[in-house]
Scaffold this motif. Structure first.
Motif, PDB file in Angstrom:
ATOM      1  N   PHE A   7      55.401  38.070  41.109  1.00  0.00           N
ATOM      2  CA  PHE A   7      54.019  38.527  41.023  1.00  0.00           C
ATOM      3  C   PHE A   7      53.715  39.575  42.100  1.00  0.00           C
ATOM      4  N   THR A 145      41.066  37.264  38.843  1.00  0.00           N
ATOM      5  CA  THR A 145      42.442  37.542  39.281  1.00  0.00           C
ATOM      6  C   THR A 145      42.714  36.879  40.624  1.00  0.00           C
ATOM      7  N   ALA A 149      45.363  33.893  41.243  1.00  0.00           N
ATOM      8  CA  ALA A 149      46.381  34.105  42.271  1.00  0.00           C
ATOM      9  C   ALA A 149      46.384  32.966  43.285  1.00  0.00           C
ATOM     10  N   GLU A 153      49.344  30.433  44.176  1.00  0.00           N
ATOM     11  CA  GLU A 153      49.753  30.258  45.576  1.00  0.00           C
ATOM     12  C   GLU A 153      49.811  28.776  45.944  1.00  0.00           C
TER      13      GLU A 153
END
Length: 278
Positions: A7, A145, A149, A153
């Motif tokens: 990513f 987004t 993310a 994570e």
């Protein structure tokens, strides 16, 4: 190298599309049997919901996020006097792979403590989006987004595992990234050398033609484009450091000469490396 690093390495190829975002209120007795064609994210403002997937029962309470994978059937029911949640239908892709998140156990109930700040930003922007404020659609996409993310994570750090797919039959495609892990490691260790697709295919135990198709199905990009992206990412960082000459960088990235490197760099960044950092 963790497969989640793709990513970062292929960030420019990440695509997120929001199809709908709405707030709904359901009374006691509400039941929904459905499977979505895209990803669906709920934020439960208040109430308590029971979700049944693959005969497994999951509970979500006020403040929780619920992430559904595409084409996964579920039954949801309200357990309180009423429940209120904001849902968002979206697609998240990498290159031509519009289901890249399926490689990871992300679908499930996510406690708000893991993504508290990201939820706050998303909900604040959603309020502007409801009022059709200028640029709110772009901001909502950006905040979603950031939220996705953060979930990825947390998954990478072992802080979260989604429960919706843990009892589902493994899909054939889900093994692709695991199979390619030795290839990723090999590329990273030898980025300073010329890399042949044939040797990568041999490492994966596949024919070259099959390997190219397999790689593209897994990542949404060809192995050649993946290597090119890595080289350009490293080239950018090396130039920003201002510690190396163009000739040195060319050698560090496996190019036979500075001219070949400069030509490749200009094709990607639209400027020669000598003018990239002034």
């Amino acid at each position: 190298m963790s497969s989640l690093n793709i990513f970062n390495e292929l960030a420019e190829h990440v695509m997120l599309h929001i199809f709908a975002s709405r707030e709904v209120i359901h009374p006691l007795g509400w039941v929904e049997n459905k499977q979505h064609v895209d990803y669906d994210l709920w934020y439960l403002h208040e109430g308590k919901i029971e979700i049944v997937i693959h005969d497994q029962v999951h509970l979500a309470s006020g403040g929780d996020l619920v992430l559904f994978s595409p084409k996964v059937a579920y039954t949801a029911r309200n357990l309180d006097a009423s429940c209120r949640f904001t849902y968002t239908h979206f697609d998240f892709g990498l290159g031509n792979h519009h289901r890249i998140l399926e490689h990871f156990e992300l679908a499930g109930v996510i406690g708000s403590s893991l993504v508290q700040e990201e939820i706050r930003l998303f909900l604040e922007t959603y309020e502007q989006y409801k009022r059709e404020a200028p640029m709110s659609g772009i901001r909502l996409k950006g905040c979603l987004t950031i939220l996705i993310a953060k979930i990825i994570e947390c998954y990478g750090h072992g802080e979260y595992r989604g429960g919706f797919t843990s009892h589902a039959p493994r899909r054939k495609r889900s093994a692709n990234l695991e199979t390619l892990q030795p290839v990723f490691d090999f590329i990273h260790e030898r980025l300073h050398q010329p890399l042949r697709i044939g040797e990568l295919a041999e490492l994966a135990g596949m024919s070259e033609k099959y390997f190219i198709n397999y790689f593209k199905q897994a990542l949404g990009v060809t192995p050649g484009l993946y290597i090119y992206q890595l080289k350009m990412n490293h080239a950018r960082e090396l130039l920003y450091s201002k510690r190396y000459t163009i000739q040195q960088i060319a050698g560090m990235l496996g190019y036979p000469d500075p001219f070949s490197f400069s030509k490749s760099f200009k094709k990607y960044y639209k400027v020669p490396p000598s003018q990239f950092v002034l």
